[in-house]
Design a protein around this motif. Structure first.
Motif, mmCIF file in Angstrom:
data_model
loop_
_atom_site.group_PDB
_atom_site.id
_atom_site.type_symbol
_atom_site.label_atom_id
_atom_site.label_comp_id
_atom_site.label_asym_id
_atom_site.label_seq_id
_atom_site.Cartn_x
_atom_site.Cartn_y
_atom_site.Cartn_z
ATOM 1 N N ASN A 133 25.941 75.178 48.172
ATOM 2 C CA ASN A 133 25.032 74.043 47.938
ATOM 3 C C ASN A 133 24.392 74.048 46.556
ATOM 4 N N LYS A 134 25.085 74.622 45.595
ATOM 5 C CA LYS A 134 24.551 74.662 44.236
ATOM 6 C C LYS A 134 24.576 73.278 43.611
ATOM 7 N N GLY A 135 23.809 73.116 42.535
ATOM 8 C CA GLY A 135 23.805 71.867 41.798
ATOM 9 C C GLY A 135 24.951 71.801 40.807
ATOM 10 N N GLY A 136 24.985 70.744 40.015
ATOM 11 C CA GLY A 136 26.027 70.584 39.013
ATOM 12 C C GLY A 136 25.763 71.435 37.782
ATOM 13 N N ALA A 137 26.775 71.565 36.942
ATOM 14 C CA ALA A 137 26.672 72.381 35.729
ATOM 15 C C ALA A 137 26.079 71.621 34.554
ATOM 16 N N ASP A 138 25.823 70.313 34.722
ATOM 17 C CA ASP A 138 25.249 69.477 33.659
ATOM 18 C C ASP A 138 26.094 69.533 32.382
ATOM 19 N N TRP A 139 27.367 69.149 32.527
ATOM 20 C CA TRP A 139 28.266 69.178 31.369
ATOM 21 C C TRP A 139 27.859 68.176 30.290
ATOM 22 N N ASN A 140 27.139 67.134 30.654
ATOM 23 C CA ASN A 140 26.707 66.164 29.647
ATOM 24 C C ASN A 140 25.824 66.799 28.579
ATOM 25 N N TYR A 141 25.041 67.793 28.985
ATOM 26 C CA TYR A 141 24.144 68.466 28.036
ATOM 27 C C TYR A 141 24.809 69.675 27.384
ATOM 28 N N SER A 142 25.888 70.167 27.938
ATOM 29 C CA SER A 142 26.435 71.468 27.566
ATOM 30 C C SER A 142 26.800 71.605 26.091
ATOM 31 N N TRP A 143 27.049 70.494 25.392
ATOM 32 C CA TRP A 143 27.420 70.585 23.984
ATOM 33 C C TRP A 143 26.223 70.923 23.099
ATOM 34 N N VAL A 144 25.007 70.592 23.549
ATOM 35 C CA VAL A 144 23.818 70.805 22.712
ATOM 36 C C VAL A 144 23.600 72.282 22.399
ATOM 37 N N PRO A 145 23.591 73.187 23.409
ATOM 38 C CA PRO A 145 23.387 74.599 23.107
ATOM 39 C C PRO A 145 24.599 75.291 22.486
ATOM 40 N N VAL A 146 25.650 74.546 22.249
ATOM 41 C CA VAL A 146 26.790 75.068 21.486
ATOM 42 C C VAL A 146 26.716 74.581 20.043
ATOM 43 N N VAL A 147 26.570 73.286 19.866
ATOM 44 C CA VAL A 147 26.547 72.701 18.518
ATOM 45 C C VAL A 147 25.273 73.080 17.764
ATOM 46 N N GLY A 148 24.124 73.016 18.444
ATOM 47 C CA GLY A 148 22.862 73.317 17.778
ATOM 48 C C GLY A 148 22.835 74.694 17.149
#
Length: 247
Positions: free
Chosen positions: A215-230
């Motif tokens: 019953n875990k939540g989603g991984a929030d892939w929409n945000y995932s690029w921010v902590p990589v690119v930043g």
């Protein structure tokens, strides 16, 4: 010490795995209700992550203790690391981050299984903004990573017999890096959770997406690029600036 591709991968993998095991572990300790550290607060998390950096860096000492693609790219941008060695560092860091997250889950499996809010466990593995705004979230990550990498590039160093730079005040060694990370977390970590490390966020985010957490939540892939690119942008800016400053 002149290491080959495989040796760099191995040492960075082990160091980064230790970093993430202990870093995600301290967050799990605070978040999961049937853990002795439950509700320990932000300060416990920042201190835990700081000492996780100390342990991971100490393990990865033979490679220069990057354990962070931002550090690797910052050093390359500052012309302190050959670009042909960068891929080996990145492979070790991203694979190690994934494995460390899996080990953290294994250590806390019973607490995950009995946690009454499993949909809110993504933050144990990856970062997220308190106020979603990708542009400003990106700025926050750029600033935090710039502080870390610029400090590494400009702080006093000592060199061991193999020629490997030991970052930070020579009397403190890798503990100095831990103090900087704690400071960044306490001062700049509030808006986004201070990834300041692309592998630290992406590797555990992938692990969270595939681990059997009920019953875990989603991984929030929409945000995932921010902590990589930043962090990459912040690190490269720090590296370029360090080159034009007078020595």
């Amino acid at each position: 010490m002149d290491l080959n591709f495989g040796e760099i991968v191995l040492w960075e993998l082990m160091g980064t795995a230790a970093l993430i095991l202990l870093g995600c572990g301290v967050v799990a300790n605070v978040v999961l209700k049937k853990s002795l550290g439950f509700a320990g607060g932000w300060l416990l998390i920042t201190i835990g992550w700081g000492f996780a950096v100390f342990v991971g860096a100490s393990i990865a000492n033979p490679t220069g203790a990057h354990i962070n693609p931002a550090v690797t790219l910052g050093l390359a941008a500052a012309d302190k690391l050959e670009w042909d060695k960068v891929p080996a560092y990145l492979v070790g860091q991203f694979v190690g981050a994934f494995l460390g997250a899996v080990l953290a889950w294994a250590a806390y499996k019973l607490q995950f299984d009995t946690h009454d809010e499993p949909e809110n466990t993504r933050g144990i593995f990856s970062t997220g903004p308190t106020v979603p705004n990708y542009a400003w979230n990106l700025v926050t990550e750029i600033i935090g990573t710039f502080v870390l990498v610029f400090w590494i590039l400009t702080s006093p160093t000592m060199t061991n017999e193999g020629g490997v730079p030991q970052f930070g005040n020579s009397a403190l060694g890798y503990a100095a890096v831990a103090f900087v990370v704690i400071g960044i977390g306490a001062s700049l970590g509030g808006p986004t959770g201070y990834a300041i490390n692309p592998a630290r966020d992406l590797g555990p985010r992938i692990a969270y997406a595939i681990l059997p957490i009920k019953n875990k939540g989603g991984a929030d892939w929409n945000y995932s690029w921010v902590p990589v690119v930043g962090p990459i942008v912040g690190a490269v800016l720090a590296g370029l600036l360090s080159q034009i400053l007078p020595s």
